[in-house]
Design an enzyme around this catalytic site. Structure first.
Site, mmCIF file in Angstrom:
data_model
loop_
_atom_site.group_PDB
_atom_site.id
_atom_site.type_symbol
_atom_site.label_atom_id
_atom_site.label_comp_id
_atom_site.label_asym_id
_atom_site.label_seq_id
_atom_site.Cartn_x
_atom_site.Cartn_y
_atom_site.Cartn_z
ATOM 1 N N CYS A 57 -64.625 10.859 -27.339
ATOM 2 C CA CYS A 57 -65.624 10.651 -26.294
ATOM 3 C C CYS A 57 -66.814 9.969 -26.949
ATOM 4 C CB CYS A 57 -66.080 11.978 -25.709
ATOM 5 S SG CYS A 57 -64.732 12.967 -25.044
ATOM 6 N N ARG A 72 -64.832 4.331 -26.142
ATOM 7 C CA ARG A 72 -64.356 5.626 -26.625
ATOM 8 C C ARG A 72 -63.735 6.480 -25.522
ATOM 9 N NH1 ARG A 72 -66.331 6.745 -31.683
ATOM 10 N NH2 ARG A 72 -66.018 8.962 -31.401
ATOM 11 N N TRP A 128 -63.238 10.970 -22.773
ATOM 12 C CA TRP A 128 -61.799 10.708 -22.944
ATOM 13 C C TRP A 128 -61.175 12.090 -22.912
ATOM 14 C CZ3 TRP A 128 -58.635 6.437 -23.864
ATOM 15 C CH2 TRP A 128 -57.379 6.694 -24.405
ATOM 16 N N ASN A 165 -68.276 15.605 -28.416
ATOM 17 C CA ASN A 165 -67.120 14.778 -28.745
ATOM 18 C C ASN A 165 -66.251 15.591 -29.694
ATOM 19 O OD1 ASN A 165 -65.330 12.684 -29.454
ATOM 20 N ND2 ASN A 165 -66.620 12.112 -31.189
ATOM 21 N N GLY A 166 -64.940 15.602 -29.469
ATOM 22 C CA GLY A 166 -64.062 16.308 -30.393
ATOM 23 C C GLY A 166 -63.461 17.543 -29.773
ATOM 24 N N GLU A 219 -41.493 -1.101 -38.818
ATOM 25 C CA GLU A 219 -42.847 -1.212 -38.300
ATOM 26 C C GLU A 219 -43.684 -2.177 -39.158
ATOM 27 O OE1 GLU A 219 -44.230 -0.682 -35.662
ATOM 28 O OE2 GLU A 219 -46.372 -0.562 -36.058
ATOM 29 N N LYS A 245 -45.401 -5.571 -37.757
ATOM 30 C CA LYS A 245 -46.845 -5.819 -37.893
ATOM 31 C C LYS A 245 -47.080 -7.201 -38.485
ATOM 32 C CE LYS A 245 -48.242 -3.611 -35.856
ATOM 33 N NZ LYS A 245 -47.847 -2.480 -35.048
ATOM 34 N N GLU A 289 -46.004 -10.147 -36.053
ATOM 35 C CA GLU A 289 -46.753 -10.344 -34.810
ATOM 36 C C GLU A 289 -48.158 -10.883 -35.037
ATOM 37 O OE1 GLU A 289 -47.459 -6.910 -32.289
ATOM 38 O OE2 GLU A 289 -47.705 -5.612 -34.006
ATOM 39 N N HIS A 348 -24.611 -5.855 -47.350
ATOM 40 C CA HIS A 348 -23.683 -6.224 -46.261
ATOM 41 C C HIS A 348 -24.131 -7.489 -45.544
ATOM 42 C CE1 HIS A 348 -21.476 -2.523 -46.888
ATOM 43 N NE2 HIS A 348 -22.650 -1.922 -46.996
ATOM 44 N N LYS A 358 -51.452 -6.867 -24.861
ATOM 45 C CA LYS A 358 -51.526 -5.474 -25.307
ATOM 46 C C LYS A 358 -50.507 -4.613 -24.556
ATOM 47 C CE LYS A 358 -53.151 -1.961 -27.579
ATOM 48 N NZ LYS A 358 -52.576 -1.832 -28.933
#
Ligand code: AGP
Length: 616
Positions: free
Chosen positions: A2, A27, A80, A106-107, A489, A493, A496, A512, A611
């Site tokens: 937040c 946030r 959030w 926040n948290g 991954e 990264k 892209e 192989h 996105k």
């Protein structure tokens, strides 16, 4: 995640708080609110939705002597949601039963359930489902004319990672803020003081800042700031002048959103893991009412459906669920799933992983599985997204908003969430001894700290590698066991954001076919962290080196064996071998990032990509 802000000065606070909250909206924007000391009272206005809704609510809310004496002290919040649904009652500021103490938080307060029960027994009346409200009630219970003292006593009772700003009607010219792990920074103007989650919130008004350390509290008055440590001693803190332009400020001082998000990973992980685990025992997934654990009863198979990076998180999930919970797991690329008439139905637990909760293919695959009788969970970073509406339950990652197109912090939070799910299934199915679960919980809870340590020293070793490989035409990634999804991954990264051709394989597959691709110009990235299969990975490294390829190995700190066989090593801290992907992927994110930057590309907006992919 937040955004919180506080202002105390001589100018009208409302506009300053709203302006600051606009800068913090990245946030979270589920709801927002502000409290202002106005006409001898505190006027608090909250609204569901983004700041436009709060502005509308403020313009129609009754005013206490506002025209004659506009408020010059106030606090604000943009939310959030973590604990409690998105509604006005759960929006901040939260207030104690008497209405005199207001806080923005926040948290996460991990021990809020126990505290809440105690406070209710003592007569407090709670009006929200949030963990944050206990801070307002606790402050009031400790208050005896000294807000800073009440904050210190409250801090001593709270477990978790959080920051907050408190306001009390009895000391109307004072704000007291405190921080444990979650960010907090103070802005120092001539006759005014600011406090916020991040510098951009007040950068338009002052560029002089003091950073608050974890465990400290700060008293803010118009033009004066006093920082105190855990013992109550006053701390002198250097005044830092910020020279960021507006665009840099939006990125928290980082050159891009992607870099900022790479460096935000520890925060998101702490929020995703900490209050769902109990040190020394197990996992609790009863998540703000969105997740009913009966969904896990009698599961006979787990099916994970996702796209792109989220699919790689699912692949790691397969290893963890099979190993710990001894359940069969299928992982499918969502775009393929619906076209192969899959066998799925009652007894299957389907987990759709999607940071946005809006990927067309993942939604379609989840709907198909649900229509065939499977129970479906959305594992997502986006509260209220379509995936959560199409599912029987939602398990949230708490990475905060991710703006860079390349997923970074949402991936590591997805890994954390699949580990939590795997462990919870193991507990329910009694497939791991309690001591092993406790050990894994401890290791999971240690990850945010390890991520911070890793990032603190990572740039030089990545820079040394980038120097000699940034202009290569092709990279190959390889690993074994949980190293395979890490390789996939890392490869995604790099391709892209740098447009370099890359491929990723299980290291045992190299002979192989893919080994034919290698020559002296090929960098090979090997995931060689500590594991029972490390000796086999080293053999695979030797095979590719025999073909002239240059190997960059991701290794565990302290390992001396791999270094003898490779051109470069990048070390990550030691952890349980099953959890290692969460650390091993971070150097690969940064490597891809630095190569893209070296090639003059903008990693935040790679060509041809969006996105969120909301079309088939
Ligand atoms: C990864 O960097 C990409 N942004 C992409 O692969 C992404 O993970 C994929 O499109 C899935 O998105 P989702 O998590 O929002 O469903």
């Amino acid at each position: 995640m937040c955004g919180i802000i506080g202002y105390v000065g001589a100018r009208p606070a409302e506009a300053i708080l709203l302006g600051g909250l606009r800068k913090l909206e990245y946030r979270g924007y589920d709801s927002a609110g502000i409290s202002l000391v106005e006409g001898g009272e505190i006027r608090s206005v909250r609204a569901v939705g983004n700041l436009d809704h709060l502005e509308a609510a403020l313009s129609s809310a009754p005013v206490n002597g506002r025209v004659a004496t506009p408020a010059t002290v106030g606090i604000g919040h943009t939310r959030w949601a973590t604990h409690g649904r998105v509604n006005e009652a759960n929006a901040h500021p939260h207030v104690d039963t008497s209405g005199r103490v207001h806080v923005v938080v926040n948290g996460i307060v991990e021990n809020y359930v126990k505290l809440r029960e105690r406070l209710i027994a003592d007569g407090a009346v709670f009006t929200s489902e949030t963990d944050a409200e206990v801070i307002a009630q606790l402050l009031a219970s400790h208050y005896n004319g000294d807000l800073a003292g009440a904050v210190a006593s409250t801090l001593a009772e709270l477990d978790g990672s959080f920051s907050f700003v408190a306001l009390c009607l009895d000391e109307p010219d004072l704000l007291v803020a405190a921080r444990r792990e979650s960010p907090l920074v103070v802005g120092c103007g001539a006759d005014e003081s600011f406090v916020a989650s991040a510098v951009p919130a007040f950068l338009a008004d002052t560029r002089s800042v003091r950073y608050i350390e974890s465990g400290e509290l700060v008293l803010l008055r118009a033009g004066s700031v006093e920082i105190r440590d855990r013992t109550g001693a006053v701390v002198e803190r250097e005044l830092v002048e910020i020279d960021w332009d507006d665009e840099t400020a939006e990125k928290g001082g980082f050159e891009t959103f992607m870099l900022k998000e790479i460096y935000e990973q520890a925060d998101g992980l702490a929020e995703t893991i900490n209050d769902r685990t109990v040190r020394g025992s197990g996992v609790d997934l009863a998540d703000e009412g969105a997740f009913d654990e009966s969904l896990l009863d009698g599961v006979q198979r787990v099916v994970i459906l996702a796209c792109g990076t989220a699919y790689h998180a699912g692949l790691v999930g397969r290893y963890a669920i099979e190993e710990w919970a001894r359940l069969p797991v299928d992982v499918d690329v969502a775009s393929e799933y619906q076209y192969r008439n899959p066998i799925v139905g009652p007894g299957d637990l389907v987990v759709g992983i999607s940071q946005s909760g809006e990927s067309f293919d993942t939604l379609a695959a989840m709907r198909l599985a649900r229509a065939r009788g499977a129970r479906v969970i959305a594992l997502t970073n986006s509260m209220g997204s379509q995936a959560t509406r199409d599912a029987d339950g939602a398990l949230y990652t708490r990475a905060g908003l991710e703006i860079g197109v390349a997923a970074t912090k949402t991936f590591t939070c997805q890994l954390a969430a699949v580990y939590l799910l795997a462990l919870r299934l193991a507990e329910l199915r009694d497939t791991l001894p309690a001591a092993r679960i406790a050990e894994l919980v401890l290791a999971l809870r240690g990850l945010p700290q390890l991520v911070d340590e890793l990032l603190a020293g990572l740039e030089p070793s990545v820079a040394a590698v980038v120097e000699w490989c940034w202009d290569a035409d092709f990279f190959l990634y390889m690993g074994r066991h949980v190293g395979v999804p890490v390789a996939l991954e890392g490869s995604l990264k790099l391709k892209e954001i740098s447009y370099i051709s890359t491929d990723a394989y299980p290291a045992g597959e190299m002979k192989h076919g893919p080994i034919a691709l290698l020559d002296e110009s090929t960098p090979v990235v090997a995931i060689a962290t500590d594991s029972p299969l490390l000796a086999k990975v080293i053999s695979n490294i030797q095979e590719v080196r025999a073909r002239g390829a240059k190997v960059i190995a991701i290794t565990t700190a302290g390992d001396t064996t791999v270094a003898q066989h490779v051109e470069a090593t990048i070390e990550v801290p030691a952890t349980d071998a099953m959890l290692a992907p969460l650390l091993a992927v971070i150097p690969l994110q940064l490597l891809a990032y630095r190569i893209a930057m070296r090639r003059g590309l903008n990693p935040d907006q790679p060509r041809n990509l969006a996105k969120t992919v909301t079309v088939e």
